[in-house]
Design a protein around this motif. Structure first.
Motif, PDB file in Angstrom:
ATOM      1  N   GLY A 118      52.883  49.823  44.124  1.00  0.00           N
ATOM      2  CA  GLY A 118      54.169  49.273  44.535  1.00  0.00           C
ATOM      3  C   GLY A 118      54.072  48.154  45.543  1.00  0.00           C
ATOM      4  N   SER A 119      52.850  47.751  45.899  1.00  0.00           N
ATOM      5  CA  SER A 119      52.694  46.664  46.869  1.00  0.00           C
ATOM      6  C   SER A 119      53.037  45.305  46.278  1.00  0.00           C
ATOM      7  N   LEU A 120      52.968  45.177  44.958  1.00  0.00           N
ATOM      8  CA  LEU A 120      53.440  43.988  44.247  1.00  0.00           C
ATOM      9  C   LEU A 120      54.656  44.385  43.420  1.00  0.00           C
ATOM     10  N   ASP A 121      55.760  43.665  43.592  1.00  0.00           N
ATOM     11  CA  ASP A 121      56.904  43.977  42.736  1.00  0.00           C
ATOM     12  C   ASP A 121      56.731  43.280  41.390  1.00  0.00           C
ATOM     13  N   LEU A 122      57.623  43.547  40.465  1.00  0.00           N
ATOM     14  CA  LEU A 122      57.462  43.064  39.101  1.00  0.00           C
ATOM     15  C   LEU A 122      57.457  41.542  39.036  1.00  0.00           C
ATOM     16  N   ALA A 123      58.295  40.885  39.847  1.00  0.00           N
ATOM     17  CA  ALA A 123      58.351  39.418  39.829  1.00  0.00           C
ATOM     18  C   ALA A 123      57.021  38.821  40.302  1.00  0.00           C
ATOM     19  N   GLU A 124      56.461  39.373  41.388  1.00  0.00           N
ATOM     20  CA  GLU A 124      55.179  38.886  41.900  1.00  0.00           C
ATOM     21  C   GLU A 124      54.063  39.135  40.893  1.00  0.00           C
ATOM     22  N   TYR A 125      54.055  40.322  40.314  1.00  0.00           N
ATOM     23  CA  TYR A 125      53.033  40.674  39.327  1.00  0.00           C
ATOM     24  C   TYR A 125      53.119  39.746  38.116  1.00  0.00           C
ATOM     25  N   THR A 126      54.331  39.457  37.663  1.00  0.00           N
ATOM     26  CA  THR A 126      54.519  38.579  36.509  1.00  0.00           C
ATOM     27  C   THR A 126      54.052  37.170  36.814  1.00  0.00           C
ATOM     28  N   CYS A 127      54.399  36.652  38.000  1.00  0.00           N
ATOM     29  CA  CYS A 127      53.950  35.300  38.388  1.00  0.00           C
ATOM     30  C   CYS A 127      52.430  35.223  38.417  1.00  0.00           C
ATOM     31  N   TYR A 128      51.789  36.239  39.005  1.00  0.00           N
ATOM     32  CA  TYR A 128      50.332  36.223  39.101  1.00  0.00           C
ATOM     33  C   TYR A 128      49.695  36.288  37.716  1.00  0.00           C
ATOM     34  N   THR A 129      50.137  37.214  36.871  1.00  0.00           N
ATOM     35  CA  THR A 129      49.492  37.383  35.573  1.00  0.00           C
ATOM     36  C   THR A 129      49.712  36.181  34.665  1.00  0.00           C
ATOM     37  N   GLU A 130      50.872  35.543  34.749  1.00  0.00           N
ATOM     38  CA  GLU A 130      51.102  34.335  33.948  1.00  0.00           C
ATOM     39  C   GLU A 130      50.203  33.194  34.424  1.00  0.00           C
ATOM     40  N   TRP A 131      50.036  33.079  35.724  1.00  0.00           N
ATOM     41  CA  TRP A 131      49.143  32.062  36.299  1.00  0.00           C
ATOM     42  C   TRP A 131      47.703  32.349  35.883  1.00  0.00           C
ATOM     43  N   PHE A 132      47.286  33.616  35.966  1.00  0.00           N
ATOM     44  CA  PHE A 132      45.939  34.015  35.563  1.00  0.00           C
ATOM     45  C   PHE A 132      45.712  33.724  34.075  1.00  0.00           C
ATOM     46  N   ASP A 133      46.668  34.091  33.235  1.00  0.00           N
ATOM     47  CA  ASP A 133      46.512  33.888  31.788  1.00  0.00           C
ATOM     48  C   ASP A 133      46.394  32.401  31.442  1.00  0.00           C
ATOM     49  N   TRP A 134      47.135  31.565  32.161  1.00  0.00           N
ATOM     50  CA  TRP A 134      47.048  30.118  31.914  1.00  0.00           C
ATOM     51  C   TRP A 134      45.657  29.599  32.282  1.00  0.00           C
ATOM     52  N   ILE A 135      45.122  30.081  33.414  1.00  0.00           N
ATOM     53  CA  ILE A 135      43.775  29.677  33.812  1.00  0.00           C
ATOM     54  C   ILE A 135      42.750  30.108  32.766  1.00  0.00           C
ATOM     55  N   MET A 136      42.919  31.325  32.236  1.00  0.00           N
ATOM     56  CA  MET A 136      41.968  31.814  31.243  1.00  0.00           C
ATOM     57  C   MET A 136      42.011  30.968  29.959  1.00  0.00           C
ATOM     58  N   LYS A 137      43.155  30.429  29.646  1.00  0.00           N
ATOM     59  CA  LYS A 137      43.281  29.601  28.446  1.00  0.00           C
ATOM     60  C   LYS A 137      42.720  28.197  28.662  1.00  0.00           C
ATOM     61  N   THR A 138      42.798  27.704  29.893  1.00  0.00           N
ATOM     62  CA  THR A 138      42.423  26.310  30.152  1.00  0.00           C
ATOM     63  C   THR A 138      41.060  26.151  30.826  1.00  0.00           C
ATOM     64  N   ARG A 139      40.633  27.146  31.616  1.00  0.00           N
ATOM     65  CA  ARG A 139      39.357  27.040  32.352  1.00  0.00           C
ATOM     66  C   ARG A 139      38.730  28.429  32.496  1.00  0.00           C
ATOM     67  N   ARG A 140      38.537  29.101  31.380  1.00  0.00           N
ATOM     68  CA  ARG A 140      38.036  30.466  31.429  1.00  0.00           C
ATOM     69  C   ARG A 140      36.625  30.507  32.002  1.00  0.00           C
ATOM     70  N   PRO A 141      36.381  31.318  33.034  1.00  0.00           N
ATOM     71  CA  PRO A 141      35.027  31.445  33.591  1.00  0.00           C
ATOM     72  C   PRO A 141      34.079  32.071  32.578  1.00  0.00           C
ATOM     73  N   GLN A 142      32.936  31.454  32.395  1.00  0.00           N
ATOM     74  CA  GLN A 142      31.943  31.969  31.465  1.00  0.00           C
ATOM     75  C   GLN A 142      30.902  32.799  32.213  1.00  0.00           C
ATOM     76  N   LEU A 143      30.622  33.988  31.697  1.00  0.00           N
ATOM     77  CA  LEU A 143      29.618  34.870  32.270  1.00  0.00           C
ATOM     78  C   LEU A 143      28.681  35.332  31.167  1.00  0.00           C
ATOM     79  N   ASP A 144      27.432  35.567  31.524  1.00  0.00           N
ATOM     80  CA  ASP A 144      26.459  36.075  30.561  1.00  0.00           C
ATOM     81  C   ASP A 144      26.248  37.571  30.701  1.00  0.00           C
TER      82      ASP A 144
END
Length: 258
Positions: A118-144
């Motif tokens: 409950g430390s992140l409300d739904l609006a904050e969680y949604t903003c973060y995950t949408e930002w994260f998903d966009w980064i993964m689509k445009t600059r996904r970190p590559q790991l071996d």
């Protein structure tokens, strides 16, 4: 060629470079393992940028987050995502680039745990995950390879108290247990196909005490490089260990109880 104590790994391309992430709970032993790698000529270690988190516009954002998670968690995790992406994208100068945690760990463990508590409300969680998903689509970190130091919350809590970092005074055993559950769900569960950058996962026992096992980190290093060689088609040397393997998202995950 990367030479280690009992293992030699030959790469088909002499300039081939690999990124290995060390993941795990707070005080699971990540930085100690990375410090061991950093003593070798073939590896460079990228530690969590804690110093940046402790001085953001003159404020200790890490400390503020622990003091008041509801107020500061979103800002802190957003800044963690930025700084971890900077670590991911840093120019690599040696064959092995070792990272302490990843942007993936922040998303699938710490942010998920904050949302569940409950430390992140739904609006904050949604903003973060949408930002994260966009980064993964445009600059996904590559790991071996992702190395998961599976360490019991009780051991983490003891180590945390021993290192006595000021910002971590309020970190409870219950908090470590909830993070442990997130890590188990993300990296430790063979039935869970949560996305983690589509790379293999190596699970190591992080409960072992380095003072009781003189060659512990050298043994861990052997296992990590053997599995890197096994998983990567540009490596010629297969692993020699007897390990338990099972498929995950088209890759291989291993449990090694050292």
């Amino acid at each position: 060629m990367i030479g280690i104590r009992d293992v030699e790994v030959d790469f088909k391309e002499p300039n081939q470079k690999f990124k290995i992430a060390i993941e795990g709970n707070i005080a699971s032993g990540k930085s100690t393992l990375l410090n061991h790698f950093a003593t070798k000529e073939d590896a460079e270690a990228a530690f969590e940028p804690v110093d940046k988190w402790q001085d953001v516009g003159g404020k200790n954002l890490l400390g503020l987050m622990y003091e008041d998670k509801e107020r500061w968690s979103f800002m802190f995790q957003s800044y963690v995502l930025l700084t971890m992406m900077e670590v991911h994208c840093k120019d690599q100068t040696k064959p092995l680039y070792m990272l302490e945690r990843t942007a993936y760990g922040g998303r699938y463990c710490f942010v998920e745990n904050l949302r569940k508590s409950g430390s992140l409300d739904l609006a904050e969680y949604t903003c973060y995950t949408e930002w994260f998903d966009w980064i993964m689509k445009t600059r996904r970190p590559q790991l071996d390879l992702i190395v998961y130091l599976r360490t019991s919350p009780e051991v983490c809590h003891r180590r945390l108290r021993e290192r006595a970092r000021n910002e971590e005074v309020s970190v409870s055993l219950d908090y470590l247990k909830s993070l442990h559950d997130c890590y188990e769900n993300w990296l430790g569960n063979p039935d869970n196909h949560s996305w983690h950058g589509n790379c293999p996962v190596l699970i190591l026992n992080g409960d072992r005490d380095v003072h009781s096992h003189a060659n512990l980190f050298e043994t861990m290093r052997d296992e990590i490089l053997e599995n890197l060689a096994y998983e990567n088609p540009l490596c010629q040397t297969p692993p020699t260990t007897n390990s338990v393997a099972f498929p995950l998202a088209g890759k291989v995950r291993r449990n090694l109880e050292l």
